[in-house]
Write a protein that holds these residues in place. Structure first.
Motif, PDB file in Angstrom:
ATOM      1  N   SER A  81       0.832  -1.208   0.000  1.00 38.48           N
ATOM      2  CA  SER A  81       0.000   0.000   0.000  1.00 38.48           C
ATOM      3  C   SER A  81       0.867   1.258   0.000  1.00 38.48           C
ATOM      4  N   LEU A  82       1.975   1.235   0.721  1.00 41.98           N
ATOM      5  CA  LEU A  82       2.879   2.385   0.764  1.00 41.98           C
ATOM      6  C   LEU A  82       3.578   2.587  -0.576  1.00 41.98           C
ATOM      7  N   ILE A  83       4.074   1.494  -1.148  1.00 39.36           N
ATOM      8  CA  ILE A  83       4.722   1.563  -2.460  1.00 39.36           C
ATOM      9  C   ILE A  83       3.735   2.078  -3.503  1.00 39.36           C
ATOM     10  N   ALA A  84       2.528   1.576  -3.458  1.00 37.04           N
ATOM     11  CA  ALA A  84       1.497   1.964  -4.424  1.00 37.04           C
ATOM     12  C   ALA A  84       1.179   3.448  -4.327  1.00 37.04           C
ATOM     13  N   GLY A  85       1.080   3.957  -3.111  1.00 39.07           N
ATOM     14  CA  GLY A  85       0.782   5.369  -2.930  1.00 39.07           C
ATOM     15  C   GLY A  85       1.837   6.259  -3.555  1.00 39.07           C
ATOM     16  N   VAL A  86       3.098   5.907  -3.349  1.00 38.85           N
ATOM     17  CA  VAL A  86       4.202   6.687  -3.914  1.00 38.85           C
ATOM     18  C   VAL A  86       4.178   6.652  -5.435  1.00 38.85           C
ATOM     19  N   PHE A  87       3.985   5.470  -6.012  1.00 39.41           N
ATOM     20  CA  PHE A  87       4.066   5.363  -7.471  1.00 39.41           C
ATOM     21  C   PHE A  87       2.818   5.876  -8.180  1.00 39.41           C
ATOM     22  N   ALA A  88       1.700   5.938  -7.486  1.00 39.16           N
ATOM     23  CA  ALA A  88       0.527   6.602  -8.061  1.00 39.16           C
ATOM     24  C   ALA A  88       0.799   8.096  -8.210  1.00 39.16           C
ATOM     25  N   VAL A  89       1.459   8.672  -7.208  1.00 38.65           N
ATOM     26  CA  VAL A  89       1.824  10.089  -7.264  1.00 38.65           C
ATOM     27  C   VAL A  89       2.853  10.330  -8.368  1.00 38.65           C
ATOM     28  N   ILE A  90       3.846   9.457  -8.464  1.00 35.65           N
ATOM     29  CA  ILE A  90       4.853   9.585  -9.524  1.00 35.65           C
ATOM     30  C   ILE A  90       4.195   9.479 -10.896  1.00 35.65           C
ATOM     31  N   GLY A  91       3.248   8.552 -11.031  1.00 33.77           N
ATOM     32  CA  GLY A  91       2.536   8.407 -12.295  1.00 33.77           C
ATOM     33  C   GLY A  91       1.726   9.639 -12.646  1.00 33.77           C
ATOM     34  N   HIS A  92       1.142  10.268 -11.636  1.00 35.51           N
ATOM     35  CA  HIS A  92       0.383  11.502 -11.853  1.00 35.51           C
ATOM     36  C   HIS A  92       1.307  12.656 -12.254  1.00 35.51           C
ATOM     37  N   ASP A  93       2.427  12.752 -11.567  1.00 40.75           N
ATOM     38  CA  ASP A  93       3.364  13.856 -11.809  1.00 40.75           C
ATOM     39  C   ASP A  93       4.133  13.703 -13.109  1.00 40.75           C
ATOM     40  N   PHE A  94       4.494  12.469 -13.436  1.00 43.36           N
ATOM     41  CA  PHE A  94       5.322  12.195 -14.621  1.00 43.36           C
ATOM     42  C   PHE A  94       4.691  11.099 -15.482  1.00 43.36           C
ATOM     43  N   PRO A  95       3.524  11.385 -16.063  1.00 48.94           N
ATOM     44  CA  PRO A  95       2.815  10.355 -16.840  1.00 48.94           C
ATOM     45  C   PRO A  95       3.452  10.128 -18.210  1.00 48.94           C
ATOM     46  N   ILE A  96       3.777   8.892 -18.499  1.00 49.38           N
ATOM     47  CA  ILE A  96       4.390   8.581 -19.783  1.00 49.38           C
ATOM     48  C   ILE A  96       3.443   8.898 -20.938  1.00 49.38           C
ATOM     49  N   VAL A  97       2.130   8.771 -20.700  1.00 52.04           N
ATOM     50  CA  VAL A  97       1.152   9.020 -21.759  1.00 52.04           C
ATOM     51  C   VAL A  97       1.060  10.503 -22.130  1.00 52.04           C
ATOM     52  N   LEU A  98       1.533  11.372 -21.249  1.00 46.17           N
ATOM     53  CA  LEU A  98       1.540  12.813 -21.538  1.00 46.17           C
ATOM     54  C   LEU A  98       2.966  13.337 -21.626  1.00 46.17           C
ATOM     55  N   LYS A  99       3.873  12.453 -22.026  1.00 41.88           N
ATOM     56  CA  LYS A  99       5.282  12.805 -22.189  1.00 41.88           C
ATOM     57  C   LYS A  99       5.870  13.384 -20.901  1.00 41.88           C
ATOM     58  N   PHE A 100       5.451  12.799 -19.773  1.00 43.13           N
ATOM     59  CA  PHE A 100       5.963  13.108 -18.434  1.00 43.13           C
ATOM     60  C   PHE A 100       5.613  14.515 -17.955  1.00 43.13           C
ATOM     61  N   LYS A 101       4.626  15.141 -18.596  1.00 43.78           N
ATOM     62  CA  LYS A 101       4.196  16.481 -18.185  1.00 43.78           C
ATOM     63  C   LYS A 101       2.830  16.374 -17.518  1.00 43.78           C
ATOM     64  N   GLY A 102       2.839  16.120 -16.214  1.00 44.17           N
ATOM     65  CA  GLY A 102       1.591  15.913 -15.490  1.00 44.17           C
ATOM     66  C   GLY A 102       1.305  16.995 -14.481  1.00 44.17           C
ATOM     67  N   GLY A 103       0.704  16.591 -13.365  1.00 39.78           N
ATOM     68  CA  GLY A 103       0.356  17.533 -12.314  1.00 39.78           C
ATOM     69  C   GLY A 103       1.421  17.592 -11.232  1.00 39.78           C
ATOM     70  N   LYS A 104       1.018  18.043 -10.067  1.00 40.64           N
ATOM     71  CA  LYS A 104       1.962  18.163  -8.962  1.00 40.64           C
ATOM     72  C   LYS A 104       1.654  17.214  -7.815  1.00 40.64           C
ATOM     73  N   GLY A 105       0.629  16.405  -7.990  1.00 40.23           N
ATOM     74  CA  GLY A 105       0.422  15.267  -7.106  1.00 40.23           C
ATOM     75  C   GLY A 105      -0.249  15.518  -5.781  1.00 40.23           C
ATOM     76  N   ILE A 106      -0.752  16.708  -5.551  1.00 39.97           N
ATOM     77  CA  ILE A 106      -1.309  17.014  -4.228  1.00 39.97           C
ATOM     78  C   ILE A 106      -2.559  16.191  -3.940  1.00 39.97           C
ATOM     79  N   ALA A 107      -3.499  16.187  -4.869  1.00 39.58           N
ATOM     80  CA  ALA A 107      -4.747  15.444  -4.636  1.00 39.58           C
ATOM     81  C   ALA A 107      -4.489  13.945  -4.503  1.00 39.58           C
ATOM     82  N   THR A 108      -3.620  13.403  -5.360  1.00 37.82           N
ATOM     83  CA  THR A 108      -3.306  11.975  -5.294  1.00 37.82           C
ATOM     84  C   THR A 108      -2.583  11.635  -3.997  1.00 37.82           C
ATOM     85  N   THR A 109      -1.711  12.519  -3.561  1.00 40.54           N
ATOM     86  CA  THR A 109      -1.035  12.356  -2.269  1.00 40.54           C
ATOM     87  C   THR A 109      -2.052  12.362  -1.128  1.00 40.54           C
ATOM     88  N   ILE A 110      -2.987  13.290  -1.171  1.00 40.52           N
ATOM     89  CA  ILE A 110      -4.020  13.368  -0.135  1.00 40.52           C
ATOM     90  C   ILE A 110      -4.829  12.076  -0.095  1.00 40.52           C
TER      91      ILE A 110
END
Length: 199
Positions: A81-110
């Motif tokens: 669960s801890l690993i998943a939380g971190v990598f969900a945020v990384i995926g949001h911030d650096f999404p490969i589907v958007l050429k790594f230009k994503g958000g800043k991860g606040i909502a996903t972190t919350i």
């Protein structure tokens, strides 16, 4: 080892679902990354598209963190669960589907942090909201709140949980890194407040 890799890949993939980008394209026929601050997150969605899309963006982005944590828990227990939380945020911030230009991860972190242990997260959220109300700086409230969570957890979570503290520290570090330009503007007095156009 295979389960760890699976948790990382699934969580990162979940994070790649960019709510503001998808809503912007579907409803406004606009790539949010070309407007406002260029950030594909809830704050820029508020600035560019208005309250309704911003609220939907925040909720869905937070839900990504929750879903990832649940899947991580199912596959690998508490550590998953801890690993998943971190990598969900990384995926949001650096999404490969958007050429790594994503958000800043606040909502996903919350979403992830609150689901794993709601009390420290909710205390920090309240502090963050108060800072935002007082200063009108979303970035300031967000960064300070997330940075405070590890310290709050150290004070109130018993028994001491090193894995959980490290999880929070990593999320705080990611948040600070993603907000480095905001921090610079805050220090220079150039950061946009709520209701102002991005500088």
């Amino acid at each position: 080892m295979l389960n760890i890799l699976l948790v990382i890949l699934i969580s990162y993939a979940i994070g790649n679902f960019s709510t503001s980008f998808i809503l912007g394209k579907l409803i406004k026929k606009t790539d949010i990354r070309t407007k406002g601050s260029g950030n594909a997150g809830a704050t820029n969605a508020l600035r560019v598209f208005g309250k309704k899309i911003a609220i939907i963006t925040f909720l869905f982005d937070a839900f990504k963190g929750i879903i990832a944590v649940i899947i991580g828990q199912m596959l690998l227990g508490y550590s998953g669960s801890l690993i998943a939380g971190v990598f969900a945020v990384i995926g949001h911030d650096f999404p490969i589907v958007l050429k790594f230009k994503g958000g800043k991860g606040i909502a996903t972190t919350i979403g992830a942090a609150t689901f794993i242990n709601p009390v420290p997260a909710l205390i920090a959220i309240i502090i963050g909201i108060l800072i935002i109300i007082k200063t009108k700086y979303v970035s300031l409230g967000s960064v300070l709140a997330i940075s405070l969570v590890p310290f709050i957890a150290l004070l109130i979570v018993r028994p001491f949980d090193l894995k959980y503290i490290l999880f929070l520290v990593v999320l705080a570090a990611i948040a600070v890194f993603r907000h480095k330009s905001n921090i610079k503007r805050l220090l220079n007095g150039e950061e946009s407040k709520i209701g102002q156009k991005s500088k």
